[in-house]
Each structure stands twice: as structure tokens, then as C-alpha cells.
Design a protein around this motif. Structure first.
Motif, PDB file in Angstrom:
ATOM      1  N   LEU A 232     -20.300 -20.668 -17.331  1.00 52.61           N
ATOM      2  CA  LEU A 232     -20.412 -21.402 -18.504  1.00 52.61           C
ATOM      3  C   LEU A 232     -20.580 -20.279 -19.584  1.00 52.61           C
ATOM      4  O   LEU A 232     -20.122 -20.250 -20.715  1.00 52.61           O
ATOM      5  CB  LEU A 232     -21.876 -22.306 -18.501  1.00 52.61           C
ATOM      6  CG  LEU A 232     -21.677 -23.492 -17.906  1.00 52.61           C
ATOM      7  CD1 LEU A 232     -23.190 -24.104 -17.817  1.00 52.61           C
ATOM      8  CD2 LEU A 232     -20.707 -24.348 -18.697  1.00 52.61           C
ATOM      9  N   ALA A 233     -21.521 -19.166 -19.350  1.00 54.53           N
ATOM     10  CA  ALA A 233     -21.615 -18.147 -20.278  1.00 54.53           C
ATOM     11  C   ALA A 233     -20.543 -17.369 -20.625  1.00 54.53           C
ATOM     12  O   ALA A 233     -20.113 -17.002 -21.842  1.00 54.53           O
ATOM     13  CB  ALA A 233     -22.676 -17.380 -19.906  1.00 54.53           C
ATOM     14  N   THR A 234     -19.641 -17.118 -19.586  1.00 59.19           N
ATOM     15  CA  THR A 234     -18.501 -16.318 -19.655  1.00 59.19           C
ATOM     16  C   THR A 234     -17.289 -16.902 -20.759  1.00 59.19           C
ATOM     17  O   THR A 234     -16.664 -16.668 -21.638  1.00 59.19           O
ATOM     18  CB  THR A 234     -17.614 -16.108 -18.309  1.00 59.19           C
ATOM     19  OG1 THR A 234     -19.004 -15.446 -17.728  1.00 59.19           O
ATOM     20  CG2 THR A 234     -16.611 -15.065 -18.583  1.00 59.19           C
ATOM     21  N   ASN A 235     -17.318 -18.387 -20.286  1.00 56.98           N
ATOM     22  CA  ASN A 235     -16.436 -19.168 -21.046  1.00 56.98           C
ATOM     23  C   ASN A 235     -16.726 -19.174 -22.558  1.00 56.98           C
ATOM     24  O   ASN A 235     -15.905 -19.202 -23.767  1.00 56.98           O
ATOM     25  CB  ASN A 235     -16.656 -20.674 -20.585  1.00 56.98           C
ATOM     26  CG  ASN A 235     -15.520 -21.837 -21.509  1.00 56.98           C
ATOM     27  OD1 ASN A 235     -14.496 -21.453 -21.620  1.00 56.98           O
ATOM     28  ND2 ASN A 235     -16.086 -22.680 -21.882  1.00 56.98           N
ATOM     29  N   ALA A 236     -18.345 -19.393 -22.837  1.00 52.64           N
ATOM     30  CA  ALA A 236     -18.696 -19.228 -24.306  1.00 52.64           C
ATOM     31  C   ALA A 236     -18.285 -17.846 -24.858  1.00 52.64           C
ATOM     32  O   ALA A 236     -17.987 -18.091 -26.120  1.00 52.64           O
ATOM     33  CB  ALA A 236     -20.287 -19.655 -24.317  1.00 52.64           C
ATOM     34  N   TRP A 237     -18.636 -16.834 -24.236  1.00 51.72           N
ATOM     35  CA  TRP A 237     -18.369 -15.629 -24.589  1.00 51.72           C
ATOM     36  C   TRP A 237     -16.895 -15.327 -25.192  1.00 51.72           C
ATOM     37  O   TRP A 237     -16.792 -14.416 -26.107  1.00 51.72           O
ATOM     38  CB  TRP A 237     -18.787 -14.494 -23.531  1.00 51.72           C
ATOM     39  CG  TRP A 237     -18.635 -13.142 -24.018  1.00 51.72           C
ATOM     40  CD1 TRP A 237     -19.423 -12.419 -24.489  1.00 51.72           C
ATOM     41  CD2 TRP A 237     -17.549 -12.162 -23.581  1.00 51.72           C
ATOM     42  NE1 TRP A 237     -19.031 -11.088 -24.934  1.00 51.72           N
ATOM     43  CE2 TRP A 237     -17.598 -11.023 -24.406  1.00 51.72           C
ATOM     44  CE3 TRP A 237     -16.241 -12.480 -22.849  1.00 51.72           C
ATOM     45  CZ2 TRP A 237     -16.958  -9.869 -24.128  1.00 51.72           C
ATOM     46  CZ3 TRP A 237     -15.437 -11.201 -22.966  1.00 51.72           C
ATOM     47  CH2 TRP A 237     -15.898 -10.101 -23.323  1.00 51.72           C
ATOM     48  N   LEU A 238     -16.082 -16.050 -24.588  1.00 44.96           N
ATOM     49  CA  LEU A 238     -14.650 -15.723 -24.663  1.00 44.96           C
ATOM     50  C   LEU A 238     -14.308 -16.062 -26.134  1.00 44.96           C
ATOM     51  O   LEU A 238     -13.181 -16.035 -26.487  1.00 44.96           O
ATOM     52  CB  LEU A 238     -13.756 -16.600 -23.605  1.00 44.96           C
ATOM     53  CG  LEU A 238     -13.598 -15.528 -22.303  1.00 44.96           C
ATOM     54  CD1 LEU A 238     -13.000 -16.574 -21.198  1.00 44.96           C
ATOM     55  CD2 LEU A 238     -13.046 -14.290 -22.475  1.00 44.96           C
ATOM     56  N   ARG A 246     -23.079 -12.889 -22.515  1.00 46.74           N
ATOM     57  CA  ARG A 246     -22.618 -11.937 -21.634  1.00 46.74           C
ATOM     58  C   ARG A 246     -23.912 -11.177 -21.251  1.00 46.74           C
ATOM     59  O   ARG A 246     -23.758 -10.965 -19.805  1.00 46.74           O
ATOM     60  CB  ARG A 246     -21.983 -10.622 -22.410  1.00 46.74           C
ATOM     61  CG  ARG A 246     -21.294  -9.481 -21.576  1.00 46.74           C
ATOM     62  CD  ARG A 246     -20.797  -8.428 -22.249  1.00 46.74           C
ATOM     63  NE  ARG A 246     -22.094  -7.846 -23.182  1.00 46.74           N
ATOM     64  CZ  ARG A 246     -22.135  -7.257 -24.119  1.00 46.74           C
ATOM     65  NH1 ARG A 246     -20.856  -6.805 -24.579  1.00 46.74           N
ATOM     66  NH2 ARG A 246     -22.970  -6.877 -24.816  1.00 46.74           N
ATOM     67  N   ASP A 247     -24.801 -11.099 -21.813  1.00 47.51           N
ATOM     68  CA  ASP A 247     -25.912 -10.367 -21.367  1.00 47.51           C
ATOM     69  C   ASP A 247     -26.512 -11.144 -20.409  1.00 47.51           C
ATOM     70  O   ASP A 247     -27.254 -10.728 -19.247  1.00 47.51           O
ATOM     71  CB  ASP A 247     -26.817 -10.067 -22.579  1.00 47.51           C
ATOM     72  CG  ASP A 247     -26.372  -8.865 -23.505  1.00 47.51           C
ATOM     73  OD1 ASP A 247     -25.440  -8.209 -23.178  1.00 47.51           O
ATOM     74  OD2 ASP A 247     -26.787  -8.694 -24.587  1.00 47.51           O
TER      75      ASP A 247
END
Length: 637
Positions: A232-238, A246-247
């Protein structure tokens, strides 16, 4: 250069695109309502089931990204919206996100969503959802899913409603033996006095005691399968490279890495509310929900760890965190033995009979899937998808060497392509790897023919399906989904099938149609990746059509993360088609030339009936990855 007689693989590949575009329409017409929801009026389980509604469409956005029909992307969004409204009405969702369930299942349900985000990052509604969903797990989220003091997700079941303590309601009151699907996995907890075997649960008092213990011990604290939430976080970071996403993802991975280091490399499956491993399980590193003991072991723990490890490569551009995914695989490999599928009791055997066919009776490498107080048990063949993805993500020597070991110690021929389709639409990694090694030249044709046969079978099943929407099982649709992308991912992009329990899809190559300004191969164009290395990718492109020049942009990495330093282009210079008085076309003089590129993309112009080979030399992970949209696809060469 002129294609002459078009390669069989190219014809089969374009045929597969054609039948898939016919098949998804047939599925939608048969099983979906006008608003995109699924035809269903059966009973709704207390907590299970939301994932199954989304899973029916899990790989449809991938087909669009590879070159499926122009209207397929809109269909994907339509079905996501329809199913989301449907599940909201059932009470499963809060503000469009799962109210609270385990990440083994949440990961499955989110593949459709992740695919839509990657296919069209310009869609503001889905971009806003991507950010909102990821924010549910940040340390300052009002949901309270994440405990920043102890670096844990507070409960195995979590989501839009925050930590949802306990297990399924039907299990909390009593865990009865009348569950044939769960019997092969045995007792959820193995240390309750007087409950030593499955049949002991026939005593209502014991069943109630098991349910209460599950609710208290399996239903609280953090579990390793929650690592899949990092997608979820990686998808948003992209989208915009916001540090907060990312953090958090790297912080959460780091917490599990520290726990594994403290246990000498063993990734535990449970952490108690106070942050201690084994707090709810007698100090043991096993026993958590969807953990090493119950129900799936490496199948769930290893998958979540691999998902997180691949995400770490996307987020950092490095391979320092790949050990998070390597650990569980190497742990069970260290306890391996020899045996046959047919001669070994195992919790999941049907998939291996399908994958191995007649070789199920041959002695091969078996690894333990699970661990309890008695040690390692539930021996099965290794699932290749996990080590293949670690190799694909980092192209590191240890991960290549692990695959070489698995091949040497297998008791079956890795080159054989068998006709099956499992839930993950995966399992053909071995023959594909042999093709990339140069030892399985017939793989493309065999794999494409198998895929075509599987589409045909599902279309036939749909045609005769008269099941009552009020009586069907919620797995009914995923068993009939006629879209297949494993073959296309392997052959056109040099990428394994997505990790089914919540993985993103950093494909080795991606394509854009430069004329239609959309992702995917243009009409009539087929692609074959036949070489994949740490700093090199080889691909052949063929225009199988009779008219119309095609312009295809080849991108190194689905997120544009690899830089093409140079490209060796092999084509033919000839007076084709020659003089009309000649009975044969003139000989083609094949020549190679080298281009300096210095970016992530290269554009290829293909007249009809022509083919070209590109040997792309790469600086791997040299560019910050991002969701790519077709509105900005100028080529670098």
C-alpha cells in the motif's frame, strides 16, 4: 528485417491477445450486473469473502497494460467500483477499504486496485484512494492500525476500521471439526490440554475452548503476513515520492528484520502487544495467525516476506533488504528431504499433482512448509514463485545460485510445460527459467498453446454454467476467470507472474503504443524476451500484420527504473519485397548497429511484416521508479 514466415510464437501470442479480449467480455456478460458488481445473492460470511469478489478480475489491468483492448481499462475501473459498492452494502468495507481482515486475503483483493493504479496513474480518483488507503497504516493515522512505540501493526485483522481484534466470529465462539476445508491444516493451536487431534474438536466444550483461545491469542498482536501491507505504501509512493510512505514501509520492514536477526535469521510469525516475539505463544517464534504453524507456513509467511523484499528494492533502488525474503526460503531449504508428492502426506497436494503430472510419483526435493512444537512438518516441493521473484527483483548472484540448486535437486524435468491453471495463475516458472537458460527453445510455443487451451476450457465452462447466484461459493468466479497473463508476462516482459498475496509488478520491460498514447504493445505486434541478466535484456519484436506501420516504445522497467545505456539493434537491410517477376523474396542482409541511449525508453518503428531484435544494456535501478502514464512517453532514442 522482413519476418518472412512469421514465427509461430508471434502468431500464437497475437492470437492469445485476441481470445483474451473476447473472453473477458464473455465473463462480464455472464457474471456481472450493469453496475459492474457480481451477480450474487447468497449468504454473507461474517468476515471472509471480500477478497473473492475482487479476485475475479485480479489480472485484468495487467492484460490492458500488456496490450489488451482499449476499453478494458474502463471495464476494470467499472468492476472495481461496482464490487466496492457491493461490498460496502454487505458491510465489508469502510470508506472503500476492507474493514479489517488478515493480509493474506487483503493482499489478494488489492491486486485489481494496484493494477489500475499502475495502468492509469492520471486517474485522480484512484490516486486519491491510493494515498488514503496507505495513510491507514502510517504512525499518525487515527485508525490506530500501527503502534509506533513497538513498531507493530496491532492486530492480525486490520484495515479501514482500525485493528479488529479476534478471529472470525464463527471461530471465536467455537472451532468445530465440521470444516472439511480446514481439516488438512490441523489444529490452529497445539498446546491446549486435552485437545491433541482434530477429532477432539467434536466435543463442544473443547471446540469452545479452542475458539476462545484463538480469539485471545491468534487474534491479537502483529503477524508476519502483515508485511504485505507495505505494498500500500509503496504504491502510494510511486505517485509522488512522498517520504512518509517510503519511511513507514522501510521502518516496518526494519522492525521485522531486527526480530529475525535476534533469532539468528529466523523470521518469526508473531509479536505480542508489548512488542515481544512469542508473547502470546509461550515464547515461541511460531504460532501466529497465517504463520509458520497454521495454516500455511512458508506459503503465507514467505509470500509476505517476499512481497516486502521486492517493495524494498522499488523504494531504495538497492538490494540490502532482500534478506527479509531470503530468510524464510533458506530456512526451509536447510530442512529439506527427498520424497515424492504421491508418497507424502501434505496439506496442499492438488496443486502439485497439477504442476508435476506424472512426475508426482518421482522422488524430488521437498521442504517443510510448517513448524510446531514437534519441529518441521508438512513437506512439499518448493514454490518457485518466491525465489524467482527475489532473483527478478535484484538479479543478485545468491538468488541465481539458489535457483540453480533447486533445479539440480529437483526430480523432474524443468522443461516440461503442463496444461494447468491454479488460483494464482502461476506455476510455470521452471520451464520459463530453462528457456532463459537456453535449454528450452520450444517453451514460447508450448506455453502459449497451453494458455490458449486454458482460455478455451474456461470459456466452455462459462458457456455451460447455470449455477444459481444464490447458491454459488464465493470462489466460483475466480475459478472461471478466463483471463491469463502468466504467459504474456513471461514472454513479452521477461517477468514472473505477480506475487498473488499482495505483490506489485515491477516488470522487466514495459511497452507503450506511441500512436495511440496508451500502455501495451500496439495491434499486431508481438514481443519475446529471451535474455534476462543483471545488466542486460534481449527482446525480439515482430509486426505480424499486413498493413500499418507501428511505433512501439520499449521501456526498461515497469516504473522506468532501469537506464538503457546502449542498445544493439539487429535488423535486415534489403530491397524487400524485391522484383515482382521473382518467385522468391531477396535475401536479407542482417546487420547490427549500436545506439547510445542514456534513458529508460527506446522507440521502434515497425513496418508490416518486419522484425527487429534489441539487446538492451542496462544500468539497473539507476532511475527513481514512478508510475508511468502514456501521456508522457517520449523515447530517449
Amino acid at each position: 528485417m522482413p519476418a518472412g514466415a512469421p514465427p509461430a510464437w508471434a502468431v500464437l501470442e497475437r492470437r492469445l491477445f485476441d481470445v483474451l479480449d473476447e473472453a473477458w467480455r464473455a465473463f462480464a456478460a455472464h457474471y456481472c450486473l450493469p453496475d459492474g458488481a457480481l451477480r450474487y445473492n447468497g449468504e454473507i460470511a461474517s468476515r471472509d469473502g471480500a477478497d473473492d469478489f475482487y479476485e475475479a478480475f485480479f489480472n485484468w489491468p495487467v492484460l490492458y497494460q500488456l496490450g489488451g483492448a482499449d476499453d478494458l481499462l474502463d471495464a476494470c475501473k467499472h468492476h472495481w467500483e461496482g464490487v466496492t459498492a457491493q461490498l460496502t452494502g454487505f458491510g465489508y468495507l469502510v470508506d472503500e477499504f476492507e474493514r479489517g481482515y488478515d493480509w493474506f486475503h487483503q493482499g489478494e483483493s488489492l491486486l485489481l486496485f494496484y493494477g489500475i493504479c499502475a495502468a492509469d496513474p492520471r486517474d485522480e480518483k484512484f490516486a486519491a484512494r491510493a494515498h488514503r488507503f496507505a495513510e491507514l497504516y502510517l504512525p499518525d493515522s487515527p485508525t490506530g492500525n500501527y503502534d509506533p512505540e513497538h513498531d507493530i501493526i496491532r492486530a492480525p485483522h486490520n484495515g479501514g476500521g482500525g485493528p479488529r481484534y479476534g478471529v472470525n466470529e464463527e471461530w471465536a465462539s467455537s472451532y468445530r471439526p465440521d470444516q472439511p476445508s480446514m481439516r488438512p491444516f490441523g489444529l490452529p493451536l497445539r498446546d491446549l490440554p486435552g485437545i491433541e487431534k482434530w477429532d477432539d474438536l467434536a466435543d463442544p466444550a473443547k471446540a469452545a475452548r479452542m475458539g476462545a483461545a484463538m480469539n485471545e491469542r491468534i487474534g491479537r498482536g502483529d503477524v508476519a503476513v502483515n508485511l504485505a501491507a507495505t505494498s500500500l505504501a509503496t504504491n502510494a509512493w510511486l505517485y509522488g515520492h512522498e517520504d512518509r510512505f517510503r519511511d513507514w514501509a522501510l521502518r516496518y520492514m526494519g522492525a521485522w528484520e531486527r526480530r529475525a536477526a535476534e533469532l539468528g535469521g529466523i523470521l518469526p510469525d508473531n509479536v505480542g502487544p508489548s512488542g515481544r516475539v512469542g508473547e502470546l505463544h509461550g515464547g515461541h517464534w511460531y504460532g501466529g495467525n497465517y504463520g509458520w504453524q497454521w495454516p500455511h507456513g512458508i506459503y503465507s509467511v514467505g509470500a509476505a516476506a517476499a512481497v516486502a523484499a521486492v517493495n524494498s528494492v522499488i523504494l531504495t533502488g538497492g538490494t540490502d533488504h532482500l534478506d527479509l525474503g531470503r530468510g524464510p526460503i533458506d530456512l526451509v531449504l536447510g530442512e529439506s528431504r527427498r520424497g515424492s508428492v504421491s508418497g507424502t502426506d501434505m496439506s496442499i497436494s492438488d496443486r502439485w499433482y497439477a504442476e508435476l503430472g506424472e512426475d508426482a510419483a518421482r522422488e524430488t526435493l521437498l521442504v517443510p512448509n510448517r513448524h510446531d512444537d514437534g519441529g518441521w512438518f508438512d513437506f512439499q516441493p518448493p514454490q518457485l514463485g518466491l525465489p524467482v521473484w527475489l532473483w527478478h527483483a535484484g538479479m543478485a548472484e545468491p538468488d541465481r545460485d539458489r535457483l540453480d540448486r533447486l533445479r539440480r535437486e529437483s526430480g523432474y524435468d524443468w522443461r516440461v510445460v503442463r496444461a494447468f491453471r491454479n488460483k494464482e495463475e502461476a506455476g510455470h516458472e521452471a520451464p520459463w527459467l530453462e528457456f532463459l537458460r537456453g535449454d528450452n527453445p520450444g517453451f514460447p510455443e508450448a506455453m502459449l498453446a497451453t494458455a490458449l487451451g486454458q482460455v478455451q476450457r474456461r470459456m466452455a465452462l462459462i458457456d455451460v454454467d447455470e449455477a444459481d447466484p444464490g447458491e454459488i461459493h464465493v470462489h466460483h468466479w475466480q475459478r472461471l476467470n478466463p483471463v491469463l497473463t502468466e504467459a504474456l508476462l513471461q514472454l513479452t516482459t521477461g517477468t514472473p507472474q505477480v506475487l498473488y498475496n499482495g505483490g506489485l509488478l515491477p516488470a522487466r520491460l514495459a511497452y507503450f503504443d506511441a500512436d495511440r498514447r496508451r500502455p501495451g504493445l500496439p495491434p499486431d505486434v508481438a514481443a519475446l524476451v529471451d535474455e534476462v541478466g543483471p545488466d542486460r535484456t534481449g527482446v525480439e519484436l515482430v509486426h505480424t500484420g499486413l498493413t500499418g506501420t507501428r511505433r512501439v516504445v520499449v521501456q526498461a522497467g515497469a516504473f522506468g527504473e532501469h537506464r538503457i545505456t546502449r542498445a544493439v539493434v539487429t535488423a535486415a537491410e534489403t530491397a524487400y519485397p524485391g522484383d515482382l517477376t521473382s518467385y522468391v523474396a531477396p535475401d536479407a542482409a542482417v546487420v547490427s548497429r549500436e545506439l547510445e541511449v542514456g534513458g529508460s525508453r527506446i522507440e521502434v518503428v515497425l513496418p508490416p511484416g518486419r522484425r527487429i531484435r534489441l539487446d538492451l544494456h542496462l544500468a539497473p535501478r539507476a532511475v527513481r521508479p514512478a508510475h508511468q502514464h502514456a501521456g508522457t512517453i517520449p523515447a530517449d532514442a
